[in-house]
Scaffold this active site. Structure first.
Site, PDB file in Angstrom:
ATOM      1  N   ALA A 280       0.966  -1.321  -0.037  1.00 50.76           N
ATOM      2  CA  ALA A 280      -0.010   0.121   0.009  1.00 50.76           C
ATOM      3  C   ALA A 280       0.871   1.159  -0.168  1.00 50.76           C
ATOM      4  O   ALA A 280       0.485   2.389  -0.713  1.00 50.76           O
ATOM      5  CB  ALA A 280      -0.917   0.008   1.160  1.00 50.76           C
ATOM      6  N   ILE A 282       4.435   1.513  -0.866  1.00 45.11           N
ATOM      7  CA  ILE A 282       5.381   1.917  -1.665  1.00 45.11           C
ATOM      8  C   ILE A 282       5.054   2.517  -3.062  1.00 45.11           C
ATOM      9  O   ILE A 282       3.979   1.965  -3.608  1.00 45.11           O
ATOM     10  CB  ILE A 282       5.825   0.529  -2.177  1.00 45.11           C
ATOM     11  CG1 ILE A 282       6.912  -0.016  -0.882  1.00 45.11           C
ATOM     12  CG2 ILE A 282       6.741   0.522  -3.324  1.00 45.11           C
ATOM     13  CD1 ILE A 282       7.508  -1.360  -1.053  1.00 45.11           C
ATOM     14  N   ASP A 326       5.206  32.812 -36.172  1.00 43.05           N
ATOM     15  CA  ASP A 326       5.022  33.388 -37.491  1.00 43.05           C
ATOM     16  C   ASP A 326       3.737  34.392 -37.425  1.00 43.05           C
ATOM     17  O   ASP A 326       2.952  34.233 -36.699  1.00 43.05           O
ATOM     18  CB  ASP A 326       4.485  32.308 -38.554  1.00 43.05           C
ATOM     19  CG  ASP A 326       5.926  31.530 -38.975  1.00 43.05           C
ATOM     20  OD1 ASP A 326       6.799  32.272 -39.057  1.00 43.05           O
ATOM     21  OD2 ASP A 326       5.737  30.282 -39.284  1.00 43.05           O
ATOM     22  N   ASP A 638       6.632  26.343 -40.763  1.00 43.47           N
ATOM     23  CA  ASP A 638       5.870  25.545 -41.718  1.00 43.47           C
ATOM     24  C   ASP A 638       6.574  25.135 -42.676  1.00 43.47           C
ATOM     25  O   ASP A 638       6.446  24.279 -43.382  1.00 43.47           O
ATOM     26  CB  ASP A 638       4.515  26.195 -42.045  1.00 43.47           C
ATOM     27  CG  ASP A 638       5.012  27.740 -42.728  1.00 43.47           C
ATOM     28  OD1 ASP A 638       6.299  27.754 -43.129  1.00 43.47           O
ATOM     29  OD2 ASP A 638       3.931  28.394 -43.065  1.00 43.47           O
ATOM     30  N   ASP A 642      12.550  25.801 -42.164  1.00 41.36           N
ATOM     31  CA  ASP A 642      12.209  26.342 -40.513  1.00 41.36           C
ATOM     32  C   ASP A 642      12.822  25.264 -39.675  1.00 41.36           C
ATOM     33  O   ASP A 642      12.902  25.229 -38.596  1.00 41.36           O
ATOM     34  CB  ASP A 642      10.768  26.660 -40.536  1.00 41.36           C
ATOM     35  CG  ASP A 642      10.155  28.010 -41.044  1.00 41.36           C
ATOM     36  OD1 ASP A 642      11.078  28.594 -41.287  1.00 41.36           O
ATOM     37  OD2 ASP A 642       9.099  27.839 -41.262  1.00 41.36           O
ATOM     38  N   ASN A 704       0.085   7.707   1.725  1.00 44.91           N
ATOM     39  CA  ASN A 704       1.107   6.735   2.189  1.00 44.91           C
ATOM     40  C   ASN A 704       2.000   6.903   3.575  1.00 44.91           C
ATOM     41  O   ASN A 704       1.874   5.903   4.284  1.00 44.91           O
ATOM     42  CB  ASN A 704       2.122   6.408   1.058  1.00 44.91           C
ATOM     43  CG  ASN A 704       1.489   6.010  -0.322  1.00 44.91           C
ATOM     44  OD1 ASN A 704       0.302   5.463  -0.347  1.00 44.91           O
ATOM     45  ND2 ASN A 704       2.228   5.570  -1.084  1.00 44.91           N
ATOM     46  N   GLU A 707      -0.473   6.196   6.194  1.00 44.71           N
ATOM     47  CA  GLU A 707      -0.639   4.768   6.575  1.00 44.71           C
ATOM     48  C   GLU A 707       0.596   4.311   7.291  1.00 44.71           C
ATOM     49  O   GLU A 707       0.124   3.475   8.188  1.00 44.71           O
ATOM     50  CB  GLU A 707      -0.730   4.173   5.329  1.00 44.71           C
ATOM     51  CG  GLU A 707      -2.203   4.389   4.256  1.00 44.71           C
ATOM     52  CD  GLU A 707      -2.156   3.931   3.042  1.00 44.71           C
ATOM     53  OE1 GLU A 707      -1.386   3.154   2.821  1.00 44.71           O
ATOM     54  OE2 GLU A 707      -2.847   4.480   2.286  1.00 44.71           O
ATOM     55  N   ASN A 732      -5.847   1.121   0.324  1.00 43.36           N
ATOM     56  CA  ASN A 732      -5.149   1.481  -0.697  1.00 43.36           C
ATOM     57  C   ASN A 732      -5.956   1.442  -2.290  1.00 43.36           C
ATOM     58  O   ASN A 732      -5.817   2.171  -2.856  1.00 43.36           O
ATOM     59  CB  ASN A 732      -4.038   0.465  -0.833  1.00 43.36           C
ATOM     60  CG  ASN A 732      -3.073   0.883  -2.039  1.00 43.36           C
ATOM     61  OD1 ASN A 732      -2.389   1.794  -1.940  1.00 43.36           O
ATOM     62  ND2 ASN A 732      -2.647  -0.152  -2.969  1.00 43.36           N
TER      63      ASN A 732
END
Length: 908
Positions: A280, A282, A326, A638, A642, A704, A707, A732
């Site tokens: 849960a 990691i 442009d 374009d 370019d 996390n 927990e 989780n």
């Protein structure tokens, strides 16, 4: 088959096609169904089963599965089945997320696939190259990538760069008229062009003789490897961070297990709890989370007409400090519009912009009818006749549905006539075009020979005012032909200057009636002794949305620079209309730029807002100068030339409509509508994607941390386990699933485009994110263990009740915290219902929590018991503390600072 040995007529017969009409749509569909799409076979996609099984290859998940299998063997069937079901559901969620990302990337490939021009049913149309079939007639010009193997029909100065096929870097000269005999390698087949090669100069037309794997490129397809998945810098940083976090989580988990065993807890129970906690806690999925967030963001960009070719550009967008854009088509509409006309010493203005076919004519403030102004009517009429542009109206909707083709200048003249009711189709009933003398760059004029319905013939000429005027002896004045004296010439020059000062491009129109039987044998003869009619002044109007987009970019700390090949007066006038240039802003012309070194340009580049009369070669120098000054540069382009500047820029942007294949392939972002506003939208989306990733990480890691600390606090305080393994896994699943994903599609904060660009060196935990994760995680853990202690102290014999309260408090604390993660400031700064996906995700998670707490058949499996109203209030009160306590302190600080600021200002 040696197609290079056949003549054009022989190939037509063999392939049952026509170089004048092309294939019919029906025949093309039939051939497509037979031969398949015109594309090389790609590496086979991983099967869905393999992708699904890959979700369980993580080491800790495998350990958990083995542990549950052992618990099943030992008789703990319900726990084992429940844990395996949760792991299975987690696998399904991971599978669905991965497939969604894959579909997103596949959609990108299709959207950015090259297009070709093909002759079908006598009309040239543009189609994706994958739809080309054998027998199609296609044409191409400089900058295009050849979409199939073709036998050339017609060429004009055509040279093709074939290094992708032959390894030869020097372009090959091509000649469609050549007929070859014997054996020749592809590099020597000068009447052939091949799929994947690039037109470097000239243009050509050819018959498709090979598609897909039946091309020269297809023969060596086994040498082509699929492009490797590109990791963004953020993904790489998080992957490294993930390894550190995995180590920390494992050490803390081991500490929890060790202390638990020392305190007398059962080794098997603590081992299973430890593995569950590790699974849960990691954050092994951090890089995957970024991929999903990027994929979802990329889909949103596509909807906003920006196609991302390279994922790192999404991150870089948020760091952009300069946009080099442009002018034509990006900042302007690329729709030349006649706004002013002059004839006989009088001026008229025309309303309506772009390709609108309706507009009104004014002389000053007075509206006029064109039929009552003969000189104006003749000027517009001859502008329509001396013209190769066309308007094709739809069959069903008439003037509401039409297609325009031709040169932008000629289209402008054509539409000016349409606004006066002088359509080309209607005029051709009264005027017959007998001959044409095409425009060329030396003469700077175009002429047509027309015959009226009463057999009177005219030469009608249009072109550059100074050139046309030099060929005129007379002028139309007060509706009569009069001698063009110096005074009237000056009047024409003054009209040209007035239009030029307003950045209007001027086109002069003149005519000469022919004597009966007179024959024209040369352009000089046709374009002499003309009568000057008048001038039409036109401009490519700015896009209405571009002004607002530029203003928003300025607020976001992003400078917009116009780079154009247009005249300096035109460029500056458009830039000022767009409010691009501040009072101290400079305009730099190409000839000045050419004489400067990069170092000299660096000294002034921060003050320049318009580069006019610039060639594509100069763009690279501008990019380098800006980058040397520390800017993150977005560069649009374009054309073929370019490409170097697009590639050198931090964010290369190409045009989807007008851009060449070379420019697109060099770019990291494609604008499907060639619009500057799309760049601004892409930057906003890029910034928001990055912020959503930060929200994601903030929520996930804080949860996390909470927990792990719950279990660690319990062990340090020598308390019973506040959470059993299956509850840890359920937390989780419920909190890290849907709510976390919903943050990935969160809308941007109001101030996202009012902040300065993010530094490229900024770490993921900058701007206080690391402190927020630790402090919120600590508080979540603290309130959870506190709720457990309160419940356990009240009835130590009822451990299940205390565990249920701790379990519920942890889940609710995280679900409340997720709303806090939506803002960099506090939960009170955003409407909690602003992200409807998040609201439904939280409701779903609460419902899942309620099911395992109150549904009696599940209570033994999840070690829960029903809670009464008082216990629910305890859970909600404790769960709300981490978010609202910190949010309240944040508001207090803000109000305190505001009060101090007010007091301070009152002393002045």
């Amino acid at each position: 088959m040696k197609w290079y040995t056949f003549s054009t007529s022989e190939i037509e017969k063999k392939l049952k096609t026509s170089i004048t009409t092309g294939l019919t749509e029906k025949e093309a569909k039939k051939r497509f169904a037979k031969d398949g799409p015109n594309e090389l076979q790609q590496e086979e996609r991983m099967s869905a089963i393999i992708v699904f099984l890959a979700q369980f290859k993580d080491f800790m998940v495998l350990v958990l599965l083995i542990a549950t299998l052992i618990s099943g063997i030992l008789g703990e069937y319900m726990d084992a089945i429940a844990i395996m079901l949760i792991v299975f559901v987690n696998g399904i969620l991971g599978f669905l997320q991965e497939r969604k990302a894959e579909r997103s990337l596949q959609a990108l490939k299709q959207l950015s696939s090259p297009k070709i021009q093909v002759l079908r049913n006598k009309e040239w149309i543009t189609i994706p190259s994958r739809e080309a079939v054998i027998g199609d007639i296609i044409r191409f010009s400089a900058g295009d990538r050849i979409g199939a193997d073709v036998r050339l029909i017609d060429t004009k100065s055509l040279s093709v760069e074939e290094s992708a096929l032959t390894g030869e870097s020097v372009p090959s000269q091509k000649n469609g008229a050549t007929s070859l005999q014997g054996d020749h390698e592809p590099g020597d087949q000068e009447n052939m062009c091949f799929m994947g090669t690039l037109v470097s100069n000239g243009k050509g037309t050819g018959i498709v003789i090979g598609t897909g794997m039946n091309t020269e490129m297809g023969k060596i397809a086994h040498l082509l490897k699929s492009e490797e998945g590109l990791q963004t810098p953020l993904q790489r940083r998080l992957e490294q961070l993930g390894k550190v976090l995995i180590l920390v989580a494992l050490l803390l988990t081991a500490l929890v297990v060790a202390i638990g065993v020392i305190q007398g807890h059962d080794l098997y129970t603590m081992f299973l709890a430890g593995v569950s906690l590790a699974v849960a806690a990691i954050p092994e999925g951090l890089p995957a989370i970024v991929t999903i967030a990027l994929a979802l963001g990329v889909q949103k960009m596509i909807r906003r007409r920006a196609i991302v070719r390279k994922l790192p550009s999404v991150e870089t967008l948020g760091c952009a400090t300069v946009i080099c854009s442009d002018k034509t088509g990006t900042l302007t509409q690329n729709k030349m519009t006649v706004t002013d006309v002059w004839s006989s010493g009088k001026s008229w203005q025309i309303t309506g912009t772009g390709f609108e076919l309706t507009g009104d004519f004014f002389n000053g403030n007075q509206p006029i009818e064109v039929d009552k102004a003969p000189a104006l009517k003749q000027l517009l009429t001859f502008g329509v006749l001396c013209n190769n542009a066309s308007i094709k109206f739809g069959d069903k909707k008439g003037r509401n549905e039409y297609q325009i083709n031709g040169d932008p200048t000629e289209i402008a003249l054509l539409i000016a006539g349409e606004k006066a009711g002088l359509s080309k189709g209607a005029l051709q009933g009264s005027y017959q075009i007998r001959d044409e003398f095409p425009f060329d760059s030396e003469r700077k004029m175009m002429s047509v020979l027309v015959r009226t319905s009463d057999n009177q013939e005219y030469v009608v000429t249009k072109g550059a005012p100074d050139v046309v005027l030099s060929r005129c002896d007379n002028i139309l004045w007060n509706n009569r032909q009069s001698y063009l004296d110096d005074s009237r010439k000056n009047g024409v020059h003054q009209a040209v200057e007035r239009m030029g000062s307003r950045a209007l491009r001027t086109i002069a129109v003149a005519y000469r009636p022919l004597k009966k039987g007179e024959r024209i044998t040369s352009t000089f003869e046709a374009e002499s002794n003309l009568t000057f009619i008048g001038l039409q002044g036109m401009i490519d109007p700015p896009r209405p949305e571009a002004t607002e987009s530029i203003r928003e970019c300025q607020q976001a700390g992003i400078k917009t620079v116009m780079i154009t090949g247009d005249h300096i007066v035109t460029a500056e006038a458009i830039a000022r209309q767009l409010n691009m240039i501040p009072d101290n802003g400079k305009v730099l012309e190409g000839k000045t730029l050419a004489s400067m070194s990069v170092e000299e340009l660096e000294d002034v580049v921060d003050d320049v807002y318009v580069f006019a009369r610039v060639s594509p070669e100069h763009k690279l120098k501008i990019v380098k100068a800006l980058q040397n000054k520390g800017h993150v540069v977005a560069m649009t382009g374009d054309g073929v030339n370019d490409a170097p500047a697009i590639k050198a820029a931090n964010i290369g942007i190409s045009m989807g409509e007008s851009g060449t294949d070379v420019a697109r392939e060099s770019s990291s972002l494609i604008l499907s509508d060639d619009n500057f506003a799309t760049i601004r939208a892409a930057i906003e989306e890029g910034r928001n994607i990055y912020e959503n990733i930060r929200k994601f990480i903030r929520y996930l890691l804080a949860s996390n941390v909470g927990e792990i600390l719950v279990m660690l606090f319990a062990m340090l305080l020598a308390l019973p386990l506040p959470l059993v393994p299956i509850q840890i896994l359920w937390v989780n699943l419920v909190t890290d699933g849907l709510p976390a994903m919903a943050l990935g599609v969160d809308s941007a904060e109001e101030n996202v485009m009012k902040r300065a660009p993010r530094s490229t060196k900024e770490g993921i935990f900058s701007r206080g994110l690391g402190w927020k994760i630790i402090s919120r995680g600590f508080l979540i853990g603290l309130v959870t263990i506190s709720a457990f202690c309160i419940a356990y102290a009240e009835s130590p014999e009822n451990l299940v009740r205390a565990q249920t309260i701790a379990f519920s408090t942890l889940v609710m604390a995280q679900l409340i915290h997720v709303f806090d993660c939506r803002s960099e400031r506090s939960v009170f700064h955003r409407n909690p219902f602003g992200n409807i996906y998040l609201v439904w995700a939280v409701i779903s998670s609460v419902a899942l929590l309620a099911i395992v707490v109150y549904y009696e058949p599940l209570q033994p499996i999840f070690h829960t018991t029903s809670l009464n109203v008082r216990e629910c209030l305890l859970v909600l009160g404790m769960a709300a503390l981490p978010t609202f306590a910190l949010a309240g302190s944040h508001l207090f600080k803000n109000n305190k600072y505001k009060g101090q600021a007010i007091k301070h200002s009152s002393f002045k």
